[in-house]
Each structure stands twice: as structure tokens, then as C-alpha cells.
Write an enzyme that holds these catalytic residues in place. Sequence first.
Site, PDB file in Angstrom:
ATOM      1  N   SER A  70      19.329  24.627   2.914  1.00 47.24           N
ATOM      2  CA  SER A  70      17.890  24.297   2.980  1.00 47.24           C
ATOM      3  C   SER A  70      17.008  25.086   2.021  1.00 47.24           C
ATOM      4  O   SER A  70      15.815  24.782   1.914  1.00 47.24           O
ATOM      5  CB  SER A  70      17.370  24.492   4.401  1.00 47.24           C
ATOM      6  OG  SER A  70      17.758  23.406   5.182  1.00 47.24           O
ATOM      7  N   LYS A  73      15.067  23.025  -0.310  1.00 53.44           N
ATOM      8  CA  LYS A  73      13.811  22.349   0.062  1.00 53.44           C
ATOM      9  C   LYS A  73      12.588  22.960  -0.644  1.00 53.44           C
ATOM     10  O   LYS A  73      11.597  22.269  -0.871  1.00 53.44           O
ATOM     11  CB  LYS A  73      13.624  22.403   1.584  1.00 53.44           C
ATOM     12  CG  LYS A  73      14.692  21.584   2.359  1.00 53.44           C
ATOM     13  CD  LYS A  73      14.528  21.757   3.863  1.00 53.44           C
ATOM     14  CE  LYS A  73      15.332  20.790   4.704  1.00 53.44           C
ATOM     15  NZ  LYS A  73      16.631  21.229   5.160  1.00 53.44           N
ATOM     16  N   TYR A 196      20.025  13.859  -0.221  1.00 48.36           N
ATOM     17  CA  TYR A 196      19.599  15.122   0.412  1.00 48.36           C
ATOM     18  C   TYR A 196      20.803  16.044   0.666  1.00 48.36           C
ATOM     19  O   TYR A 196      20.752  17.258   0.394  1.00 48.36           O
ATOM     20  CB  TYR A 196      18.856  14.791   1.710  1.00 48.36           C
ATOM     21  CG  TYR A 196      18.757  15.929   2.675  1.00 48.36           C
ATOM     22  CD1 TYR A 196      17.780  16.916   2.520  1.00 48.36           C
ATOM     23  CD2 TYR A 196      19.652  16.048   3.741  1.00 48.36           C
ATOM     24  CE1 TYR A 196      17.707  17.984   3.404  1.00 48.36           C
ATOM     25  CE2 TYR A 196      19.585  17.105   4.621  1.00 48.36           C
ATOM     26  CZ  TYR A 196      18.617  18.073   4.450  1.00 48.36           C
ATOM     27  OH  TYR A 196      18.559  19.134   5.311  1.00 48.36           O
ATOM     28  N   TYR A 246      11.814  27.922  10.060  1.00 47.92           N
ATOM     29  CA  TYR A 246      11.815  27.012  11.219  1.00 47.92           C
ATOM     30  C   TYR A 246      11.125  27.654  12.417  1.00 47.92           C
ATOM     31  O   TYR A 246      10.060  28.238  12.279  1.00 47.92           O
ATOM     32  CB  TYR A 246      13.239  26.557  11.580  1.00 47.92           C
ATOM     33  CG  TYR A 246      14.061  26.258  10.355  1.00 47.92           C
ATOM     34  CD1 TYR A 246      13.709  25.210   9.523  1.00 47.92           C
ATOM     35  CD2 TYR A 246      15.147  27.047  10.010  1.00 47.92           C
ATOM     36  CE1 TYR A 246      14.442  24.934   8.383  1.00 47.92           C
ATOM     37  CE2 TYR A 246      15.886  26.777   8.876  1.00 47.92           C
ATOM     38  CZ  TYR A 246      15.521  25.723   8.073  1.00 47.92           C
ATOM     39  OH  TYR A 246      16.239  25.473   6.958  1.00 47.92           O
ATOM     40  N   VAL A 264      21.350  27.232   6.027  1.00 42.80           N
ATOM     41  CA  VAL A 264      22.462  27.524   6.939  1.00 42.80           C
ATOM     42  C   VAL A 264      23.723  27.995   6.211  1.00 42.80           C
ATOM     43  O   VAL A 264      24.729  28.301   6.853  1.00 42.80           O
ATOM     44  CB  VAL A 264      22.789  26.343   7.894  1.00 42.80           C
ATOM     45  CG1 VAL A 264      21.665  26.093   8.876  1.00 42.80           C
ATOM     46  CG2 VAL A 264      23.156  25.082   7.126  1.00 42.80           C
TER      47      VAL A 264
HETATM   48  N1  GLN Z   1      22.278  20.474   5.108  1.00 42.94           N
HETATM   49  C1  GLN Z   1      21.756  21.107   6.309  1.00 42.94           C
HETATM   50  C2  GLN Z   1      21.281  20.051   7.282  1.00 42.94           C
HETATM   51  O1  GLN Z   1      20.714  19.082   6.872  1.00 42.94           O
HETATM   52  C3  GLN Z   1      20.664  22.041   5.925  1.00 42.94           C
HETATM   53  C4  GLN Z   1      20.039  22.722   7.113  1.00 42.94           C
HETATM   54  C5  GLN Z   1      19.598  24.121   6.848  1.00 42.94           C
HETATM   55  O2  GLN Z   1      20.023  24.786   5.911  1.00 42.94           O
HETATM   56  N2  GLN Z   1      18.779  24.633   7.729  1.00 42.94           N
HETATM   57  O3  GLN Z   1      21.456  20.158   8.465  1.00 42.94           O
END
Ligand code: GLN
Length: 310
Positions: A70, A73, A196, A246, A264
Site C-alpha cells: 500500500s 497508494k 491495483y 488506516y 502489508v
Molecule cells: N495489496 C494489499 C491489499 O490490497 C495492500 C494492502 C496494504 O498494504 N495495506 O490488500
Amino acid sequence: MTTTLDAPPLGPMLDDIVRSHRPQREAGSVPAHIPSLAAVPFNRFGIAVATAAGEVFASGDADVPFSIQSISKVFTLAMALRRDSSGALWSRVLREPSGTAFNSLVQLEVEHGIPRNPFINAGALVVTDHLMEETPDAAAALLSFLSGQSGQAGPFFDVAAAASELSNSSRNLALAHFLKNFGNLRQSAEAVVENYVRQCSIMMTCVELAKAGLFLADDGRGALGTVVSRSEAKRIGSIMLTCGMYDAAGEFAYRVGLPGKSGVGGGILVIVPGHCAICVWSPRLDAKGNSLAGSAALADLSDRTGWSVF
Ligand code: GLN
């Protein structure tokens, strides 16, 4: 912003951070929906700092590539804002902390398909859809953006990780179908999720990520010229501070006091406005999906240096 006068030089300080925070025993979790991430040794720990003055300090496993997940993003948002002079993106995604998990479905239904912010999965799917309108392979554009900013050919797609996540993508597909149902997705749900997931699968090192994120700390100025305006850079930093971790954004702001974005894969990118970008990586996660050792190390580093936006 300057380092406090009594603090030791940054290089030895980072070595000490690695000694103090590299996990000694297995603790924390790995993301269940991306099986390949579970294979990364629990005791990996790297940290890198890229400064606006052009210096790079690094220690530990700072040159080992990991899955950015993520953290992508932040960069896709910057790319989308660059080509969004009319502000159309902000009618499709809000800028409020969600207080829910990064992949939560509940809020999206209640709020009629408008995601709370671009850093939860639903918001990133809208950003991806927006990018795909002009650049159908937004993930390839992201990879070349990251390679350009980090000044290296280093970043690459982990094709196996993307495939394994794609075959476990029911939740992201559900989010995309909700968005589509509410008229907030133009491409097909499947195409947006596939793109994505590839963005998330990009592999980079701490050094590369710190360099790539430096424009956010340097008034929008990147390695190859202006990436975003000074005020856009400030705004992206604000969204990182309020939404980047988050439902742990408040706790992270309390402990670290800096804008951050986690993934993650265990990476966290942090911005010290006007001064530097920091990337820390350690793969095991807390209950909110943020790096356990990485969060602790950043709290320690901000205490030692005095780096904070407060
Ligand atoms: N590819 C992961 C997902 O879509 C990314 C989530 C994350 O890094 N928080 O669940």
C-alpha cells in the site's frame, strides 16, 4: 528542521536503531491473502533516510527489495493529482480518516460508494480507475515513475506475488463491484483490481523508496524536476498523517508525529517536511497491518532526532 544538537550523527544512529529494533524472535503476523509474503524471514530490518540536501543514510537490510504493497497508494495519488487540474478526483474520493480496516466494505456501502480517503483500498481503486482513463497500464506507469524518482532501474514487479494476491482478491473485487454499482468506477472491476494488485506487487528497497518519496518532503521537487506543486505536496503529507496508517493513524501520529504510509509488506514511508524521507522495513505486522518493528523504530528515531511536524 534540524536534528537536535545533542543527537549523534545520523549514520551511527541508524546502526543503533537497527541493533535495537531488529526482531530477535518471531512475533506479529503476515497478510493471509498474499501467501508469498509469509516466506520473508521475520528478522529482516532495514532503514534509509534520503535528505533534501542529496545525502542518503542507510543501515541493516536497506538494500533488500521488499513488496511495497500500500505504499504504492501515495505515489498513485501524486500521479493522479498531477493530471487532475479540474479536481475531478476529489468528487470521487474523500479526505477523511476511515477509522476502519484498510479493506473494510462496511463504510463504502453506507457512504454510497464514495471512499473515505485514497489510502484505503476502496480509495486506491478509484485512483487507479482515474489513472487508467489516460494510461491504461497505470501499474507500468507507476513502475517507471518509481524507477525515475529512485534514480535506479531497481524497482520491479513480483509477478508471483501479484498472481497469488489476484487469486485471493475476493475482498478487493467486492470493493470494486460496490464502487461500480454506485457509479464510481469507469473500467471493469476486474481490470481495476488486476492493475491495483500489480501496483502493490512492486519490489523496492528502503533506499529506493526513501529516494522516491523525497519529493513529498521537498516541496514537490523530485529527482527529475517538479512532481507536484508545493501545496499538493503539503496536502498529500496531510492525508498521510491522517489516513496513512488506516485505523492506527491516530496512534502513529501520537507516537511518531510525522506523516507516514504503510504497506502489508512491512514497509513504512515517512516524510519529515523540508528535510528528508525515511523508509523503514520489517515484515511482521501488528493487528492493524502496520510493521511492528518499523513503527517502534520510527517512534524511537523521532524521539532521538526531534523530527516531528509538531
Ligand atoms: N495489496 C494489499 C491489499 O490490497 C495492500 C494492502 C496494504 O498494504 N495495506 O490488500
